[in-house]
Each structure stands twice: as structure tokens, then as C-alpha cells.
Design an enzyme around this catalytic site. Structure first.
Site, mmCIF file in Angstrom:
data_model
loop_
_atom_site.group_PDB
_atom_site.id
_atom_site.type_symbol
_atom_site.label_atom_id
_atom_site.label_comp_id
_atom_site.label_asym_id
_atom_site.label_seq_id
_atom_site.Cartn_x
_atom_site.Cartn_y
_atom_site.Cartn_z
ATOM 1 N N ILE A 178 -1.451 0.847 -15.964
ATOM 2 C CA ILE A 178 -0.246 1.662 -16.193
ATOM 3 C C ILE A 178 0.775 0.903 -17.021
ATOM 4 O O ILE A 178 1.516 1.510 -17.811
ATOM 5 C CB ILE A 178 0.359 2.171 -14.852
ATOM 6 N N SER B 105 2.353 -12.449 -15.128
ATOM 7 C CA SER B 105 0.976 -11.967 -15.242
ATOM 8 C C SER B 105 0.015 -13.123 -15.045
ATOM 9 O O SER B 105 0.306 -14.260 -15.419
ATOM 10 C CB SER B 105 0.770 -11.353 -16.632
ATOM 11 N N ARG B 106 -1.140 -12.765 -14.487
ATOM 12 C CA ARG B 106 -2.189 -13.774 -14.334
ATOM 13 C C ARG B 106 -3.047 -13.859 -15.585
ATOM 14 O O ARG B 106 -3.866 -14.738 -15.721
ATOM 15 C CB ARG B 106 -3.064 -13.420 -13.124
ATOM 16 N N LYS C 56 5.340 3.797 -8.363
ATOM 17 C CA LYS C 56 4.931 4.439 -7.116
ATOM 18 C C LYS C 56 3.553 3.917 -6.719
ATOM 19 O O LYS C 56 2.827 3.473 -7.621
ATOM 20 C CB LYS C 56 4.908 5.957 -7.231
ATOM 21 N N ASP D 70 -2.925 7.731 -3.537
ATOM 22 C CA ASP D 70 -2.290 7.083 -4.699
ATOM 23 C C ASP D 70 -1.984 8.139 -5.769
ATOM 24 O O ASP D 70 -0.846 8.215 -6.242
ATOM 25 C CB ASP D 70 -3.181 5.948 -5.231
HETATM 26 P P1 NAP Z 1 -4.218 -2.243 -12.276
HETATM 27 O O1 NAP Z 1 -4.781 -1.782 -13.572
HETATM 28 O O2 NAP Z 1 -5.123 -2.826 -11.254
HETATM 29 O O3 NAP Z 1 -3.064 -3.262 -12.639
HETATM 30 C C1 NAP Z 1 -2.313 -3.926 -11.660
HETATM 31 C C2 NAP Z 1 -1.921 -5.289 -12.214
HETATM 32 O O4 NAP Z 1 -1.156 -5.954 -11.224
HETATM 33 C C3 NAP Z 1 -3.118 -6.200 -12.514
HETATM 34 O O5 NAP Z 1 -3.605 -6.019 -13.801
HETATM 35 C C4 NAP Z 1 -2.500 -7.572 -12.307
HETATM 36 O O6 NAP Z 1 -1.817 -7.880 -13.502
HETATM 37 C C5 NAP Z 1 -1.420 -7.363 -11.267
HETATM 38 N N1 NAP Z 1 -1.797 -7.817 -9.919
HETATM 39 C C6 NAP Z 1 -1.084 -8.681 -9.166
HETATM 40 N N2 NAP Z 1 -1.664 -8.858 -7.966
HETATM 41 C C7 NAP Z 1 -2.779 -8.102 -7.969
HETATM 42 C C8 NAP Z 1 -3.810 -7.896 -7.010
HETATM 43 N N3 NAP Z 1 -3.784 -8.486 -5.804
HETATM 44 N N4 NAP Z 1 -4.833 -7.070 -7.335
HETATM 45 C C9 NAP Z 1 -4.865 -6.458 -8.529
HETATM 46 N N5 NAP Z 1 -3.900 -6.629 -9.482
HETATM 47 C C10 NAP Z 1 -2.867 -7.440 -9.200
HETATM 48 O O7 NAP Z 1 -3.422 -1.057 -11.540
HETATM 49 P P2 NAP Z 1 -2.632 0.160 -12.224
HETATM 50 O O8 NAP Z 1 -3.528 1.340 -12.348
HETATM 51 O O9 NAP Z 1 -1.893 -0.297 -13.381
HETATM 52 O O10 NAP Z 1 -1.656 0.520 -10.994
HETATM 53 C C11 NAP Z 1 -0.540 -0.274 -10.685
HETATM 54 C C12 NAP Z 1 0.473 0.631 -9.993
HETATM 55 O O11 NAP Z 1 0.833 1.667 -10.915
HETATM 56 C C13 NAP Z 1 -0.059 1.302 -8.738
HETATM 57 O O12 NAP Z 1 0.935 1.363 -7.770
HETATM 58 C C14 NAP Z 1 -0.409 2.699 -9.216
HETATM 59 O O13 NAP Z 1 -0.270 3.671 -8.207
HETATM 60 C C15 NAP Z 1 0.630 2.923 -10.293
HETATM 61 N N6 NAP Z 1 0.213 3.915 -11.300
HETATM 62 C C16 NAP Z 1 -1.040 3.866 -11.850
HETATM 63 C C17 NAP Z 1 -1.428 4.863 -12.746
HETATM 64 C C18 NAP Z 1 -2.803 4.885 -13.393
HETATM 65 O O14 NAP Z 1 -3.116 5.865 -14.098
HETATM 66 N N7 NAP Z 1 -3.650 3.903 -13.232
HETATM 67 C C19 NAP Z 1 -0.533 5.876 -13.102
HETATM 68 C C20 NAP Z 1 0.761 5.847 -12.580
HETATM 69 C C21 NAP Z 1 1.110 4.861 -11.660
HETATM 70 P P3 NAP Z 1 -1.898 -9.312 -14.169
HETATM 71 O O15 NAP Z 1 -3.342 -9.552 -14.437
HETATM 72 O O16 NAP Z 1 -1.043 -9.146 -15.364
HETATM 73 O O17 NAP Z 1 -1.345 -10.290 -13.151
#
Ligand code: NAP
Length: 308
Positions: free
Chosen positions: A13, A35-36, A89, A166
Site C-alpha cells: 500500500i 524500512s527493512r 487501517k 482486513d
Molecule cells: P505489506 O505489503 O506486507 O507491507 C507492509 C510493510 O510493513 C512491509 O513491506 C515492511 O516494510 C513493513 N513491516 C514491518 N514489520 C513487518 C512485519 N512484521 N511483517 C511484515 N511487514 C512488516 O502490507 P500492505 O498490504 O502494504 O498492508 C499494510 C497495511 O496497509 C495493512 O494494515 C493493510 O490493511 C493496509 N492496506 C493495505 C491495502 C492493500 O491493498 N494491500 C490497501 C489499503 C490498506 P519494510 O520492508 O519497508 O520494512
């Protein structure tokens, strides 16, 4: 004045929405990332907010885009550093954690925005206005998407937590904006894959003084066309909100709407909150999710596979 902002967590996101929205905004400038992995953005990257603030003293705000588990510690650190805070969220891993955030921000004298991006979809406010003066006979949510497309390889989504809620919480964030009276959970069925710790589907029945019947069907296992629809039958016609709130039809006729700007509106609102030093921390959608888990009847379904 441009607000120097950092992203915490550069995942799907952050790259799909937050980075382009900040780049297009006249009110924010990306000052760095926590970021990691993300060292490709041309801004300082650090392992913690404290380390980033030491590198970039003008850092004034953060937008937190990590998974919900672990958010409380990041928010604590951000407020201790004197930063204004915006949060993706769902706001936290637990309701009791989330309930502390507003007081923490007020005690620190900082702005806080717990965001609900779907509430900013173009059809939501027009539908809310249309509903004024009408009695809702039946409001039915169908929020069915494929987790393999929207959360590719994200194992955190299957850890103990909200699973299919979610995306489902996006529909509940719209519902709680539309209804002029609170909704409560009456029954919930939660379907857990045999090998996973969070639900892949859920069915809810809710009660509200503002509607005769409110139901929701959530799925994370929807192949083919995806469905993010809320149908509202009233004593004065039927409205259908489609595409996550981006399209609205009244009695079969499409309502002309603005271009999609969900995240643009989120960042504009955050800039306004920063300017006024205010807190916007509505937990109503999250409370419904917590209640669904309190009341939920558990069913075990087939194990989950990322690929067929
Ligand atoms: P994601 O792709 O897994 O990204 C989350 C990022 O958070 C990871 O890339 C990592 O970034 C960091 N991170 C830190 N601790 C972590 C851990 N223990 N496990 C995994 N990642 C960790 O997730 P996302 O889809 O972007 O979702 C993140 C949030 O945005 C959620 O709350 C989700 O509900 C919300 N969201 C997502 C979407 C969607 O379409 N995916 C849409 C709207 C809202 P670094 O590698 O940079 O540290």
C-alpha cells in the site's frame, strides 16, 4: 508550509498509494522512510524512527503503513519524538491498544489520524446525503476479494488477527459513516481455513435503529471478478455503491462522481489535522470487528493455498 513526512513500512500500500500521493501533494514532502529493505527511493532510510529523526531533524510527521501488529510501539516512538501521526487501517492489533492512541496523542500535543481510506471513496458522501430522510429497509454488504491478488505472499495476514476483516473493515468503515445511528453485531459466522489462524470468510447480521436489516458477507477467496458492493433498499428507492465506494447508482441510474482520490483526500485531511493539532480517531469499524470475534461461531473450512 510543506510538512516533512516519513513512511514507516514500505510494502504494497505504501508503493501503490502513499508514495504517489505524497509525490503529488503540495502539502507534504517525503523526508525519509523507516524500512527493512527500501533503499531505492532517493531519501534517507533507517531501521527506526529515532535513527531517521537523527538523520533528518526537520522530520515532522509519519505515515504508518506496517501491518497492524507492532503499530502501538511505532506510534509511541513517533509521539515521543514529537511527530504528528497518520495510521493505515486497521488502527492496531487490538481494540484496547487502539483506544489508547487518542489520549497518547493529546498528551503529547500532536495530531493523530486513524484513517479509513474507503470512507473517502467518491460515492460515500453522495450516498450518505441521499439517505437523509429515507428509511433503510435493508442494507447488504458483499465484500469479496482474492487475498492472493491484494496481499500476495503476505503471511502476516494469516497470523492471529482479523484475516478477512482486513478488507471487510473497509466496508464497515463506510457502513458506520452512512448510518445515522450505531450498528451492533447480532450474529457472526467466521470461517477459518484448517491450517490458518485467521478467518478467510465471514457472515454478519447487524442491528441498528437506522435500518430494518443490515448484513455483510466477506470473502478472501473470491476468484474472477471482485465484488465490493453495498446495496441499500429504502422506502424511497434503491442505491448500489460499487467498486469499494467508487461508483454509485440510484434506482439503476449511475450518479456522476469525481475522479478517484481516496488517498489524496486522506492526506489533505491529515494536513488539516496537523495544522490544527487535532485528533481524528474513530474506532467504530474496529469495534464491530472485535464484537464479531466475541460473538462469532467458528467454522473450519479447507486449508488455504497461495497457488492452485
Ligand atoms: P505489506 O505489503 O506486507 O507491507 C507492509 C510493510 O510493513 C512491509 O513491506 C515492511 O516494510 C513493513 N513491516 C514491518 N514489520 C513487518 C512485519 N512484521 N511483517 C511484515 N511487514 C512488516 O502490507 P500492505 O498490504 O502494504 O498492508 C499494510 C497495511 O496497509 C495493512 O494494515 C493493510 O490493511 C493496509 N492496506 C493495505 C491495502 C492493500 O491493498 N494491500 C490497501 C489499503 C490498506 P519494510 O520492508 O519497508 O520494512
Amino acid at each position: 508550509m510543506t510538512i516533512q513526512i516519513a513512511l514507516v513500512g514500505v510494502g504494497k500500500i505504501a508503493r501503490d498509494q502513499h508514495l504517489p500521493t505524497i509525490a503529488a501533494s503540495g502539502r507534504f514532502a517525503l523526508a525519509g522512510v523507516v524500512s527493512r529493505h527500501a533503499d531505492d527511493l532517493g531519501v534517507p532510510a533507517a531501521a527506526t524512527l529515532g535513527a531517521l529523526k537523527a538523520q533528518v531533524p526537520e522530520l515532522a510527521a509519519v505515515s504508518i503503513c506496517t501491518p497492524p501488529i507492532g503499530r502501538a510501539a511505532v506510534i509511541r516512538e513517533a509521539l515521543d519524538l514529537g511527530l504528528d501521526v497518520m495510521v493505515e487501517k486497521p488502527p492496531a492489533a487490538t481494540l484496547s491498544e487502539a483506544e489508547r492512541f487518542a489520549d497518547m496523542a493529546r498528551a503529547a500535543g500532536r495530531a493523530l489520524y486513524l484513517t479509513w481510506h474507503s470512507r473517502q471513496a467518491n460515492g460515500v458522501e453522495p450516498l450518505r446525503h441521499w439517505l437523509e430522510g429515507r428509511r433503510i429497509r435493508r442494507l447488504a454488504i458483499a465484500w469479496m476479494e482474492d487475498v492472493r491478488v491484494w496481499h500476495p505472499g503476505q503471511e502476516w495476514i494469516w497470523e492471529p488477527g482479523i484475516g478477512v476483516f482486513d478488507p471487510g473493515i473497509n466496508a464497515l468503515s463506510i457502513l458506520t459513516r452512512l448510518l445515522p445511528a450505531p450498528a451492533t453485531i447480532e450474529t457472526a459466522t467466521l470461517r477459518f481455513p484448517a491450517d490458518r489462524a485467521s478467518p478467510i470468510a465471514a457472515s454478519l447480521a447487524m442491528a441498528s435503529e437506522a435500518a430494518d436489516a443490515v448484513t455483510a458477507e466477506f470473502s478472501f477467496d473470491q476468484r474472477g471478478p471482485q465484488t465490493w458492493t453495498i446495496t441499500v433498499k429504502t422506502d424511497g428507492g434503491t442505491a448500489v455503491l460499487r467498486d469499494g465506494g467508487g461508483k454509485l447508482a440510484i434506482d439503476g441510474a449511475d450518479v456522476p462522481l469525481d475522479e478517484p482520490t481516496e488517498y489524496g483526500r486522506l492526506y489533505d485531511r491529515f494536513a488539516d489535522l496537523v495544522g490544527r493539532g487535532e485528533v481524528d480517531a474513530d474506532l467504530a469499524p474496529f469495534r464491530l470487528v472485535a464484537d464479531a470475534f466475541l460473538l462469532g461461531r467458528r467454522e473450519v473450512v479447507a486449508p488455504f493455498r497461495w497457488t492452485d
